[in-house]
Design a protein around this motif. Structure first.
Motif, PDB file in Angstrom:
ATOM      1  N   PHE A  29      53.500  15.584  32.329  1.00 29.40           N
ATOM      2  CA  PHE A  29      53.030  16.118  33.612  1.00 29.40           C
ATOM      3  C   PHE A  29      52.877  17.622  33.505  1.00 29.40           C
ATOM      4  N   GLY A  30      52.185  18.189  34.478  1.00 25.06           N
ATOM      5  CA  GLY A  30      51.993  19.625  34.510  1.00 25.06           C
ATOM      6  C   GLY A  30      51.604  20.082  35.901  1.00 25.06           C
ATOM      7  N   PRO A  31      51.544  21.379  36.111  1.00 23.68           N
ATOM      8  CA  PRO A  31      51.237  21.905  37.436  1.00 23.68           C
ATOM      9  C   PRO A  31      49.798  21.614  37.861  1.00 23.68           C
ATOM     10  N   MET A  32      49.629  21.339  39.132  1.00 27.01           N
ATOM     11  CA  MET A  32      48.310  21.112  39.718  1.00 27.01           C
ATOM     12  C   MET A  32      48.377  21.579  41.162  1.00 27.01           C
ATOM     13  N   THR A  33      47.424  22.367  41.558  1.00 29.01           N
ATOM     14  CA  THR A  33      47.364  22.841  42.939  1.00 29.01           C
ATOM     15  C   THR A  33      46.166  22.213  43.626  1.00 29.01           C
ATOM     16  N   GLY A  34      46.401  21.636  44.778  1.00 31.52           N
ATOM     17  CA  GLY A  34      45.335  21.155  45.644  1.00 31.52           C
ATOM     18  C   GLY A  34      45.130  22.199  46.724  1.00 31.52           C
ATOM     19  N   ALA A  35      43.885  22.489  47.036  1.00 31.41           N
ATOM     20  CA  ALA A  35      43.611  23.574  47.982  1.00 31.41           C
ATOM     21  C   ALA A  35      42.398  23.251  48.843  1.00 31.41           C
ATOM     22  N   SER A  36      42.327  23.962  49.948  1.00 29.48           N
ATOM     23  CA  SER A  36      41.100  23.918  50.742  1.00 29.48           C
ATOM     24  C   SER A  36      40.036  24.692  49.959  1.00 29.48           C
ATOM     25  N   PRO A  37      38.765  24.397  50.174  1.00 29.84           N
ATOM     26  CA  PRO A  37      37.715  25.076  49.412  1.00 29.84           C
ATOM     27  C   PRO A  37      37.766  26.603  49.501  1.00 29.84           C
ATOM     28  N   ASP A  38      38.210  27.137  50.641  1.00 34.11           N
ATOM     29  CA  ASP A  38      38.272  28.596  50.782  1.00 34.11           C
ATOM     30  C   ASP A  38      39.594  29.175  50.278  1.00 34.11           C
ATOM     31  N   GLY A  39      40.511  28.313  49.821  1.00 32.91           N
ATOM     32  CA  GLY A  39      41.801  28.764  49.303  1.00 32.91           C
ATOM     33  C   GLY A  39      42.792  29.141  50.384  1.00 32.91           C
ATOM     34  N   GLY A  40      42.433  28.958  51.638  1.00 32.06           N
ATOM     35  CA  GLY A  40      43.320  29.332  52.734  1.00 32.06           C
ATOM     36  C   GLY A  40      44.561  28.456  52.832  1.00 32.06           C
TER      37      GLY A  40
ATOM     38  N   ARG B 102      54.361  27.844  47.371  1.00 32.53           N
ATOM     39  CA  ARG B 102      54.158  28.987  46.492  1.00 32.53           C
ATOM     40  C   ARG B 102      53.170  28.572  45.399  1.00 32.53           C
ATOM     41  N   ASP B 103      52.195  29.381  45.156  1.00 33.97           N
ATOM     42  CA  ASP B 103      51.122  29.043  44.227  1.00 33.97           C
ATOM     43  C   ASP B 103      51.503  29.391  42.794  1.00 33.97           C
ATOM     44  N   PHE B 104      50.990  28.607  41.868  1.00 34.39           N
ATOM     45  CA  PHE B 104      51.073  28.963  40.462  1.00 34.39           C
ATOM     46  C   PHE B 104      50.018  30.040  40.216  1.00 34.39           C
ATOM     47  N   ASP B 105      50.140  30.797  39.146  1.00 32.27           N
ATOM     48  CA  ASP B 105      49.086  31.744  38.802  1.00 32.27           C
ATOM     49  C   ASP B 105      47.865  30.937  38.400  1.00 32.27           C
ATOM     50  N   LEU B 106      46.776  31.127  39.084  1.00 22.12           N
ATOM     51  CA  LEU B 106      45.592  30.297  38.865  1.00 22.12           C
ATOM     52  C   LEU B 106      44.421  31.113  38.344  1.00 22.12           C
ATOM     53  N   PRO B 107      44.172  31.079  37.049  1.00 22.93           N
ATOM     54  CA  PRO B 107      42.942  31.716  36.575  1.00 22.93           C
ATOM     55  C   PRO B 107      41.757  30.929  37.110  1.00 22.93           C
ATOM     56  N   ARG B 108      40.734  31.583  37.519  1.00 18.48           N
ATOM     57  CA  ARG B 108      39.598  30.902  38.147  1.00 18.48           C
ATOM     58  C   ARG B 108      38.464  30.578  37.184  1.00 18.48           C
ATOM     59  N   ASN B 109      38.388  31.248  36.040  1.00 19.65           N
ATOM     60  CA  ASN B 109      37.241  31.037  35.159  1.00 19.65           C
ATOM     61  C   ASN B 109      37.666  30.648  33.752  1.00 19.65           C
ATOM     62  N   ASP B 110      38.724  29.908  33.615  1.00 22.54           N
ATOM     63  CA  ASP B 110      39.230  29.506  32.306  1.00 22.54           C
ATOM     64  C   ASP B 110      38.895  28.041  32.097  1.00 22.54           C
ATOM     65  N   GLU B 111      38.152  27.735  31.044  1.00 24.48           N
ATOM     66  CA  GLU B 111      37.709  26.359  30.826  1.00 24.48           C
ATOM     67  C   GLU B 111      38.867  25.407  30.542  1.00 24.48           C
ATOM     68  N   LYS B 112      40.047  25.930  30.272  1.00 22.74           N
ATOM     69  CA  LYS B 112      41.190  25.070  30.024  1.00 22.74           C
ATOM     70  C   LYS B 112      41.787  24.532  31.323  1.00 22.74           C
ATOM     71  N   TRP B 113      41.322  25.006  32.454  1.00 20.99           N
ATOM     72  CA  TRP B 113      41.835  24.564  33.738  1.00 20.99           C
ATOM     73  C   TRP B 113      40.908  23.525  34.325  1.00 20.99           C
ATOM     74  N   LEU B 114      41.497  22.514  34.913  1.00 24.60           N
ATOM     75  CA  LEU B 114      40.719  21.537  35.649  1.00 24.60           C
ATOM     76  C   LEU B 114      40.290  22.202  36.951  1.00 24.60           C
ATOM     77  N   GLN B 115      39.013  22.280  37.163  1.00 28.38           N
ATOM     78  CA  GLN B 115      38.515  22.869  38.400  1.00 28.38           C
ATOM     79  C   GLN B 115      37.502  21.915  39.004  1.00 28.38           C
ATOM     80  N   ILE B 116      37.921  21.191  39.987  1.00 27.88           N
ATOM     81  CA  ILE B 116      37.041  20.256  40.668  1.00 27.88           C
ATOM     82  C   ILE B 116      36.738  20.881  42.011  1.00 27.88           C
ATOM     83  N   GLU B 117      35.627  21.542  42.082  1.00 26.48           N
ATOM     84  CA  GLU B 117      35.306  22.305  43.288  1.00 26.48           C
ATOM     85  C   GLU B 117      34.740  21.437  44.405  1.00 26.48           C
ATOM     86  N   LYS B 118      34.046  20.368  44.051  1.00 33.46           N
ATOM     87  CA  LYS B 118      33.493  19.484  45.066  1.00 33.46           C
ATOM     88  C   LYS B 118      33.766  18.053  44.637  1.00 33.46           C
TER      89      LYS B 118
END
Length: 144
Positions: free
Chosen positions: A94-105, A4-20
């Motif tokens: 510690f805190g929530p972190m989601t690992g995902a495939s690049p397409d989010g599938g 089950r996914d956490f609510d993930l804002p996609r454009n919030d600079e407070k979130w770690l977003q490592i896309e590649k």
């Protein structure tokens, strides 16, 4: 099955977003490389930044889908609750972190934990994970 996914804002600079992610190190004997799920090397991460900023060294670990085998959502959630209890008992930040495939599938929820490799590997083993991620000064390594 994804956790089950956490609510993930996609454009919030407070979130770690490592896309590649660039894996500068791979702690894996060459003979085992072909046994490693190639999806590990395409993983993207999303998680809210902790108060006070990211630690210089932390691990990302989940309890979802032990042994890299699809598990039902209820079992994954229960396992992640136990993982959070262990981190809390250890007194870890510690805190929530989601690992995902690049397409989010495919997504697996888990946690970042202010811990080094030794604890990360111990947690991974305890919760049946085939690998954990180590982040040191912004550099990600996959560690089986």
């Amino acid at each position: 099955m994804p956790c089950r996914d956490f609510d993930l804002p996609r454009n919030d600079e407070k979130w770690l977003q490592i896309e590649k992610p660039s894996f500068s190190r791979l702690f894996l004997p060459a003979s085992n490389l072909q046994k490693m799920n190639p999806a590990f090397f395409d993983t993207v991460f999303h998680g809210p930044a902790p108060e006070g900023g990211w630690p210089e060294v932390f691990v990302v670990v989940t309890a979802c889908n032990p042994r890299d085998e699809a598990t039902d959502e209820e079992s994954n959630l229960a396992a992640n609750v136990k993982l959070a209890e262990v981190l809390r008992r250890e007194g870890r930040r510690f805190g929530p972190m989601t690992g995902a495939s690049p397409d989010g599938g495919h997504r697996e929820t888990g946690f970042w934990a202010d811990a080094g490799l030794r604890l990360g590997l111990a947690l991974g083993k305890r919760f049946g994970q085939v690998a954990v991620f180590l982040v040191e000064n912004g550099v990600i390594s996959v560690v089986p």
